[in-house]
Design a protein around this motif. Structure first.
Motif, PDB file in Angstrom:
ATOM      1  N   LEU A 120     -13.656   2.068 -15.926  1.00 50.03           N
ATOM      2  CA  LEU A 120     -14.628   1.265 -16.674  1.00 50.03           C
ATOM      3  C   LEU A 120     -15.742   2.207 -17.104  1.00 50.03           C
ATOM      4  N   ASP A 121     -15.825   2.464 -18.387  1.00 47.15           N
ATOM      5  CA  ASP A 121     -16.748   3.456 -18.930  1.00 47.15           C
ATOM      6  C   ASP A 121     -18.120   2.826 -19.157  1.00 47.15           C
ATOM      7  N   ASP A 122     -19.052   3.144 -18.264  1.00 46.99           N
ATOM      8  CA  ASP A 122     -20.429   2.648 -18.336  1.00 46.99           C
ATOM      9  C   ASP A 122     -20.488   1.122 -18.451  1.00 46.99           C
ATOM     10  N   PRO A 123     -19.857   0.395 -17.525  1.00 46.42           N
ATOM     11  CA  PRO A 123     -19.918  -1.075 -17.586  1.00 46.42           C
ATOM     12  C   PRO A 123     -21.332  -1.561 -17.302  1.00 46.42           C
ATOM     13  N   ARG A 124     -21.657  -2.755 -17.776  1.00 48.37           N
ATOM     14  CA  ARG A 124     -23.016  -3.295 -17.605  1.00 48.37           C
ATOM     15  C   ARG A 124     -23.044  -4.601 -16.811  1.00 48.37           C
ATOM     16  N   ASN A 125     -21.939  -5.325 -16.804  1.00 44.58           N
ATOM     17  CA  ASN A 125     -21.940  -6.661 -16.197  1.00 44.58           C
ATOM     18  C   ASN A 125     -21.296  -6.599 -14.812  1.00 44.58           C
ATOM     19  N   LEU A 126     -22.065  -6.937 -13.776  1.00 45.35           N
ATOM     20  CA  LEU A 126     -21.589  -6.839 -12.401  1.00 45.35           C
ATOM     21  C   LEU A 126     -20.405  -7.767 -12.151  1.00 45.35           C
ATOM     22  N   GLY A 127     -20.490  -8.974 -12.683  1.00 48.54           N
ATOM     23  CA  GLY A 127     -19.407  -9.932 -12.477  1.00 48.54           C
ATOM     24  C   GLY A 127     -18.109  -9.484 -13.125  1.00 48.54           C
ATOM     25  N   ASP A 187      -9.193   0.984 -27.679  1.00 47.99           N
ATOM     26  CA  ASP A 187     -10.070   1.063 -28.846  1.00 47.99           C
ATOM     27  C   ASP A 187      -9.435   0.272 -29.980  1.00 47.99           C
ATOM     28  N   ALA A 188     -10.253  -0.452 -30.725  1.00 47.85           N
ATOM     29  CA  ALA A 188      -9.719  -1.312 -31.793  1.00 47.85           C
ATOM     30  C   ALA A 188      -8.970  -0.524 -32.860  1.00 47.85           C
ATOM     31  N   GLU A 189      -9.273   0.760 -33.021  1.00 50.21           N
ATOM     32  CA  GLU A 189      -8.613   1.581 -34.036  1.00 50.21           C
ATOM     33  C   GLU A 189      -7.393   2.323 -33.490  1.00 50.21           C
ATOM     34  N   LEU A 198       3.397   2.608 -20.987  1.00 46.66           N
ATOM     35  CA  LEU A 198       2.333   3.252 -20.216  1.00 46.66           C
ATOM     36  C   LEU A 198       2.920   3.833 -18.935  1.00 46.66           C
ATOM     37  N   PRO A 199       2.736   5.136 -18.694  1.00 48.62           N
ATOM     38  CA  PRO A 199       3.317   5.743 -17.499  1.00 48.62           C
ATOM     39  C   PRO A 199       2.559   5.346 -16.233  1.00 48.62           C
ATOM     40  N   ASP A 200       3.222   5.492 -15.098  1.00 52.52           N
ATOM     41  CA  ASP A 200       2.605   5.119 -13.827  1.00 52.52           C
ATOM     42  C   ASP A 200       1.393   5.972 -13.500  1.00 52.52           C
ATOM     43  N   ASP A 201       1.354   7.214 -14.000  1.00 53.88           N
ATOM     44  CA  ASP A 201       0.220   8.084 -13.693  1.00 53.88           C
ATOM     45  C   ASP A 201      -0.892   7.982 -14.730  1.00 53.88           C
ATOM     46  N   ALA A 202      -0.845   6.934 -15.581  1.00 56.75           N
ATOM     47  CA  ALA A 202      -1.858   6.777 -16.628  1.00 56.75           C
ATOM     48  C   ALA A 202      -3.244   6.523 -16.030  1.00 56.75           C
ATOM     49  N   VAL A 203      -4.236   6.978 -16.766  1.00 56.68           N
ATOM     50  CA  VAL A 203      -5.633   6.611 -16.525  1.00 56.68           C
ATOM     51  C   VAL A 203      -6.011   5.687 -17.680  1.00 56.68           C
ATOM     52  N   LEU A 204      -6.220   4.411 -17.387  1.00 55.24           N
ATOM     53  CA  LEU A 204      -6.470   3.396 -18.415  1.00 55.24           C
ATOM     54  C   LEU A 204      -7.971   3.160 -18.520  1.00 55.24           C
ATOM     55  N   ALA A 205      -8.560   3.526 -19.649  1.00 58.37           N
ATOM     56  CA  ALA A 205     -10.015   3.513 -19.785  1.00 58.37           C
ATOM     57  C   ALA A 205     -10.470   2.413 -20.738  1.00 58.37           C
ATOM     58  N   PHE A 206     -11.548   1.743 -20.345  1.00 58.77           N
ATOM     59  CA  PHE A 206     -12.078   0.608 -21.099  1.00 58.77           C
ATOM     60  C   PHE A 206     -13.580   0.823 -21.309  1.00 58.77           C
ATOM     61  N   GLY A 207     -14.041   0.652 -22.536  1.00 56.37           N
ATOM     62  CA  GLY A 207     -15.448   0.843 -22.852  1.00 56.37           C
ATOM     63  C   GLY A 207     -16.322  -0.280 -22.335  1.00 56.37           C
ATOM     64  N   GLY A 212     -18.719  -0.195 -26.250  1.00 56.19           N
ATOM     65  CA  GLY A 212     -17.393   0.405 -26.312  1.00 56.19           C
ATOM     66  C   GLY A 212     -17.329   1.738 -25.588  1.00 56.19           C
ATOM     67  N   LEU A 213     -16.397   2.589 -26.004  1.00 55.36           N
ATOM     68  CA  LEU A 213     -16.191   3.879 -25.345  1.00 55.36           C
ATOM     69  C   LEU A 213     -17.345   4.831 -25.636  1.00 55.36           C
ATOM     70  N   SER A 214     -17.753   5.572 -24.611  1.00 54.17           N
ATOM     71  CA  SER A 214     -18.743   6.618 -24.816  1.00 54.17           C
ATOM     72  C   SER A 214     -18.103   7.794 -25.534  1.00 54.17           C
ATOM     73  N   ALA A 215     -18.940   8.657 -26.121  1.00 53.90           N
ATOM     74  CA  ALA A 215     -18.429   9.837 -26.810  1.00 53.90           C
ATOM     75  C   ALA A 215     -17.678  10.744 -25.838  1.00 53.90           C
ATOM     76  N   ALA A 216     -18.180  10.857 -24.614  1.00 54.65           N
ATOM     77  CA  ALA A 216     -17.539  11.731 -23.631  1.00 54.65           C
ATOM     78  C   ALA A 216     -16.148  11.222 -23.270  1.00 54.65           C
ATOM     79  N   LEU A 217     -16.016   9.905 -23.095  1.00 53.01           N
ATOM     80  CA  LEU A 217     -14.702   9.351 -22.737  1.00 53.01           C
ATOM     81  C   LEU A 217     -13.738   9.433 -23.929  1.00 53.01           C
TER      82      LEU A 217
END
Length: 265
Positions: A120-127, A187-189, A198-207, A212-217
């Protein structure tokens, strides 16, 4: 470590206060149930309705009934609410030892692995973060990593995760230090996920929910992936996006071959 088990109410409260700053708050029956099922060390548990909590255990979780009976210390409702201001309707709360960061980082970094890591890339909502951890545990994901300032072990996140932090590895990390594996960032694009395995060793990232996604991610990503969505619909809820992506991953593996566990009672 001290325990509230067998203590009189005043002693139980004193033990609780001594542990509260270093332990994880488990607020409500379901959070305690899951923590016990997945091996959490729970040194303190208080309730203003001991009979009601044990009746719930008899009905919903007989596997933890004996452990709960040994743990629960009865206190009056006023004392309990002074310790846990947002007391769960089940009138029970507990304190658990947080798993070691070193152990979690080892689990997240181990290869090969049988299930993805969620980022979770810089999430804001605790719930929302809690709901994602609950989903990840249900699908048998290797773990959940957050970047940014949100504490994934905040009491509100643990409450939203129903105590299932103890069923998977949950840590906060910098983008540069993410676990190994190909990064598939939502990402929408991006490429339609329906055409990918999706492989088992994937890292699945969500903005983040807001930006959305940070520039670094985005720079770290190996693949940009999109979820099917009707035109003019802006986005899905974060937990919904994670659930859809994990289901797509699991659908690519037969039961018992890298996918999540089968149905449980």
């Amino acid at each position: 470590m001290n325990s509230t088990s067998g203590a009189d109410p005043a002693d139980a409260v004193r033990v609780w206060r001594g542990l509260a700053d270093t332990c994880v708050l488990l607020d409500g029956f379901h959070a305690i149930k899951h923590a016990l099922r997945f091996g959490a060390r729970v040194p303190a548990a208080l309730t203003s309705d001991r009979a009601g909590v044990l009746a719930l255990a008899d009905e919903l979780a007989p596997d933890v009934r004996q452990a709960l009976e040994a743990l629960l210390a009865p206190v009056d409702d006023e004392r309990l609410r002074a310790l846990v201001p947002r007391l769960h309707p089940t009138a029970v709360a507990a304190l658990a030892e947080r798993p070691s960061r070193d152990g979690n980082l080892e689990a997240l970094g181990r290869l090969p692995r049988a299930a993805p890591v969620i980022v979770l890339d810089d999430p804001r909502n605790l719930g929302n973060a809690g709901a994602v951890i609950r989903l990840a545990a249900g699908f048998g994901a290797t773990g959940v990593v957050t970047t940014g300032t949100l504490d994934p072990w905040h009491p509100t996140v643990v409450r939203g995760g129903a105590g299932l932090h103890f069923a998977t590895a949950v840590e906060r990390m910098e983008v540069a230090a993410l676990p190994p594996g190909p990064v598939f960032a939502l990402d929408a694009e991006g490429e339609d996920i329906r055409g990918l395995k999706l492989p088992d060793d994937a890292v699945l990232a969500f903005g983040s929910e807001r930006s959305g996604l940070s520039a670094a991610l985005r720079e770290r990503a190996d693949h940009l992936v999109s979820l099917p969505m009707r035109p003019q619909v802006s986005s899905y809820n974060l937990a919904t996006s994670v659930g859809m992506t994990l289901f797509h991953w699991s659908a690519g593996s037969p039961p018992g071959a890298g996918g999540p566990p089968g149905p449980q009672a």
